[in-house]
Enzyme design. Structure first.
Site, PDB file in Angstrom:
ATOM      1  N   LEU A 126     -18.077  -1.677   0.630  1.00 35.19           N
ATOM      2  CA  LEU A 126     -18.900  -0.730  -0.136  1.00 35.19           C
ATOM      3  C   LEU A 126     -18.683  -0.917  -1.638  1.00 35.19           C
ATOM      4  O   LEU A 126     -19.037  -0.037  -2.432  1.00 35.19           O
ATOM      5  CB  LEU A 126     -18.566   0.712   0.265  1.00 35.19           C
ATOM      6  CG  LEU A 126     -18.830   1.075   1.722  1.00 35.19           C
ATOM      7  CD1 LEU A 126     -18.431   2.519   1.991  1.00 35.19           C
ATOM      8  CD2 LEU A 126     -20.289   0.838   2.088  1.00 35.19           C
ATOM      9  N   SER A 172     -13.509  -4.136   0.911  1.00 34.33           N
ATOM     10  CA  SER A 172     -14.416  -3.513  -0.062  1.00 34.33           C
ATOM     11  C   SER A 172     -15.887  -3.754   0.287  1.00 34.33           C
ATOM     12  O   SER A 172     -16.689  -4.130  -0.569  1.00 34.33           O
ATOM     13  CB  SER A 172     -14.128  -4.021  -1.484  1.00 34.33           C
ATOM     14  OG  SER A 172     -12.875  -3.566  -1.930  1.00 34.33           O
ATOM     15  N   TYR A 178       0.832  -1.201   0.000  1.00 31.98           N
ATOM     16  CA  TYR A 178       0.000   0.000   0.000  1.00 31.98           C
ATOM     17  C   TYR A 178       0.865   1.248   0.000  1.00 31.98           C
ATOM     18  O   TYR A 178       1.962   1.242   0.539  1.00 31.98           O
ATOM     19  CB  TYR A 178      -0.905   0.022   1.227  1.00 31.98           C
ATOM     20  CG  TYR A 178      -1.993  -1.005   1.261  1.00 31.98           C
ATOM     21  CD1 TYR A 178      -2.328  -1.759   0.131  1.00 31.98           C
ATOM     22  CD2 TYR A 178      -2.709  -1.257   2.431  1.00 31.98           C
ATOM     23  CE1 TYR A 178      -3.331  -2.712   0.182  1.00 31.98           C
ATOM     24  CE2 TYR A 178      -3.715  -2.203   2.481  1.00 31.98           C
ATOM     25  CZ  TYR A 178      -4.018  -2.931   1.359  1.00 31.98           C
ATOM     26  OH  TYR A 178      -5.009  -3.868   1.412  1.00 31.98           O
ATOM     27  N   GLY A 211     -16.825   1.748  -3.316  1.00 34.40           N
ATOM     28  CA  GLY A 211     -17.577   3.000  -3.330  1.00 34.40           C
ATOM     29  C   GLY A 211     -18.849   2.973  -4.145  1.00 34.40           C
ATOM     30  O   GLY A 211     -19.646   3.921  -4.087  1.00 34.40           O
ATOM     31  N   LEU A 240     -21.503   1.249  -3.692  1.00 32.07           N
ATOM     32  CA  LEU A 240     -22.690   1.203  -2.838  1.00 32.07           C
ATOM     33  C   LEU A 240     -22.986   2.529  -2.133  1.00 32.07           C
ATOM     34  O   LEU A 240     -24.013   2.651  -1.467  1.00 32.07           O
ATOM     35  CB  LEU A 240     -22.554   0.080  -1.812  1.00 32.07           C
ATOM     36  CG  LEU A 240     -22.810  -1.323  -2.378  1.00 32.07           C
ATOM     37  CD1 LEU A 240     -22.302  -2.406  -1.437  1.00 32.07           C
ATOM     38  CD2 LEU A 240     -24.304  -1.523  -2.663  1.00 32.07           C
ATOM     39  N   THR A 241     -22.123   3.523  -2.286  1.00 24.95           N
ATOM     40  CA  THR A 241     -22.457   4.848  -1.765  1.00 24.95           C
ATOM     41  C   THR A 241     -23.458   5.560  -2.666  1.00 24.95           C
ATOM     42  O   THR A 241     -24.115   6.509  -2.247  1.00 24.95           O
ATOM     43  CB  THR A 241     -21.207   5.739  -1.666  1.00 24.95           C
ATOM     44  OG1 THR A 241     -20.723   6.033  -2.989  1.00 24.95           O
ATOM     45  CG2 THR A 241     -20.111   5.066  -0.860  1.00 24.95           C
ATOM     46  N   GLY A 242     -23.524   5.124  -3.931  1.00 19.31           N
ATOM     47  CA  GLY A 242     -24.380   5.776  -4.915  1.00 19.31           C
ATOM     48  C   GLY A 242     -23.699   6.892  -5.678  1.00 19.31           C
ATOM     49  O   GLY A 242     -24.300   7.485  -6.583  1.00 19.31           O
ATOM     50  N   LYS A 243     -22.432   7.168  -5.367  1.00 19.49           N
ATOM     51  CA  LYS A 243     -21.777   8.324  -6.005  1.00 19.49           C
ATOM     52  C   LYS A 243     -21.450   8.108  -7.472  1.00 19.49           C
ATOM     53  O   LYS A 243     -21.168   9.074  -8.189  1.00 19.49           O
ATOM     54  CB  LYS A 243     -20.514   8.716  -5.245  1.00 19.49           C
ATOM     55  CG  LYS A 243     -19.403   7.677  -5.226  1.00 19.49           C
ATOM     56  CD  LYS A 243     -18.281   8.155  -4.309  1.00 19.49           C
ATOM     57  CE  LYS A 243     -17.220   7.100  -4.103  1.00 19.49           C
ATOM     58  NZ  LYS A 243     -16.215   7.504  -3.077  1.00 19.49           N
TER      59      LYS A 243
END
Length: 348
Positions: A239, A237, A53, A242, A244-247
């Protein structure tokens, strides 16, 4: 924030784990430290990192930077005893490590010493193999998965045994406390468990695999194994990168998001995935919940040992993740989620 036992280790960790993989690329050192402070204030004591990372993208030039940020936090705040720290040795074929070597006894030795130096600590609580030498179906390799290309069972077990013996030595030296897997399969995990039972080295306490409302490979054979063997799933993961945030609804690429850096979101980005996410985010809003909080709370509701690894690029983003602590979703909502999954399974 509830505390749960990590596998059968006796180590008690928070029911939510703080992920760190954007620190050093999308996040500065100060921002990483601020996230740890908030997480500690909210009852989190469990951090996950890796020698390769930060990500987005993974590069040899930046590999290790995230561990260094965790290390400077420990050096400045002196809170090592308050934290359970997990890190990972990179698997074969990564451009993060020169030459992309496989995991081996000598490689483990060098990698743990390097991680300890960057983390500015004498020991790691959970040392994980980022992916197996023989390969696996993770990272969107499901559709062309072919186990017949792997080495023989005897070769795989010999390789595992050699690595376990080295891990056992590191345990005796006090450099690692427990051993975990990542991106593993049910068969692979059973081999590690069997060899540990035979006295080759430490028992697997956790398996860090992708798991979310939209990625549910773990539900079946691995879920059964995790339950009966008390191996904790560390769900990364949760989400769906990301989604599943809807962004990303409508297939957009907002500036400053992960998708602006990695367009395909690691193979997850497709029109169907965004449409399915709209269904889940709509359900959350109908229930009066932040879609992020619902998605994390759902992972925590599963019928096997599981801890979600949450990540964010700001303290504000992190808050709705942590709001899932202690939350129990009502049965009516869980039933609706089950119906959505049946109608829209595995969108990526």
């Amino acid at each position: 924030m509830r505390k749960l036992e990590l596998g059968q280790s006796g180590i008690m960790v928070s029911e939510i784990c703080l992920g760190t993989m954007t620190w050093g690329s999308q996040n500065t050192e100060a921002e990483g430290h601020a996230q740890i402070d908030l997480a500690l204030d909210r009852g989190v004591n469990f951090l996950d990192t890796a020698e390769m990372y930060p990500v987005n993208p993974v590069k040899a030039e930046t590999a290790g930077r995230t561990e260094e940020i965790v290390g400077t936090y420990l050096a400045k705040r002196g809170k090592r005893d308050d934290l359970v720290i997990a890190t990972k040795i990179t698997g074969e074929g990564s451009n993060a490590i020169p030459g992309g070597p496989e995991i081996s006894p000598s490689r483990i030795r060098q990698a743990i010493e390097d991680s300890l130096r960057r983390l500015q600590t004498d020991y790691v609580d959970l040392y994980q193999f980022h992916w197996p030498n023989r390969g696996s179906y993770h990272f969107r390799k499901t559709w062309r998965w072919d186990p017949s290309k792997q080495p023989s069972k005897a070769q795989v077990r010999d390789d595992m045994s050699a690595c376990l013996e080295t891990l056992a030595e590191l345990q005796k030296e006090g450099k690692i406390r427990e051993f975990g897997l990542s991106n593993e399969t049910a068969w692979g995990t059973t081999q590690w468990l069997d060899l540990a039972e035979a006295g080759k080295g430490p028992r697997v306490q956790a398996i860090q695999n992708e798991y979310s409302l939209m990625c549910r490979y773990y539900d079946l054979d691995l879920g059964e194994l995790g339950y009966h063997e008390q191996v904790t799933l560390l769900a990364y993961s949760p989400l769906a990168a990301g989604i599943l945030t809807g962004k990303y609804s409508g297939d957009v690429i907002p500036e400053g998001t992960r998708r602006a850096l990695v367009h395909n979101l690691g193979g997850r980005a497709n029109p169907r995935a965004f449409d399915v996410a709209d269904v889940y985010t709509g359900l959350a809003k109908e229930a009066g919940l932040d879609p992020v909080t619902m998605a994390i709370a759902w992972v925590m509701s599963r019928p096997f040992p599981v801890i979600p690894i949450v990540g964010a690029t700001s303290v504000e983003q992190l808050k709705p993740n942590l709001d899932a602590a202690g939350m129990e979703l009502p049965k009516e909502l869980l039933d609706k989620i089950a119906v959505i999954h049946q109608h829209h399974p595995m969108p990526f």
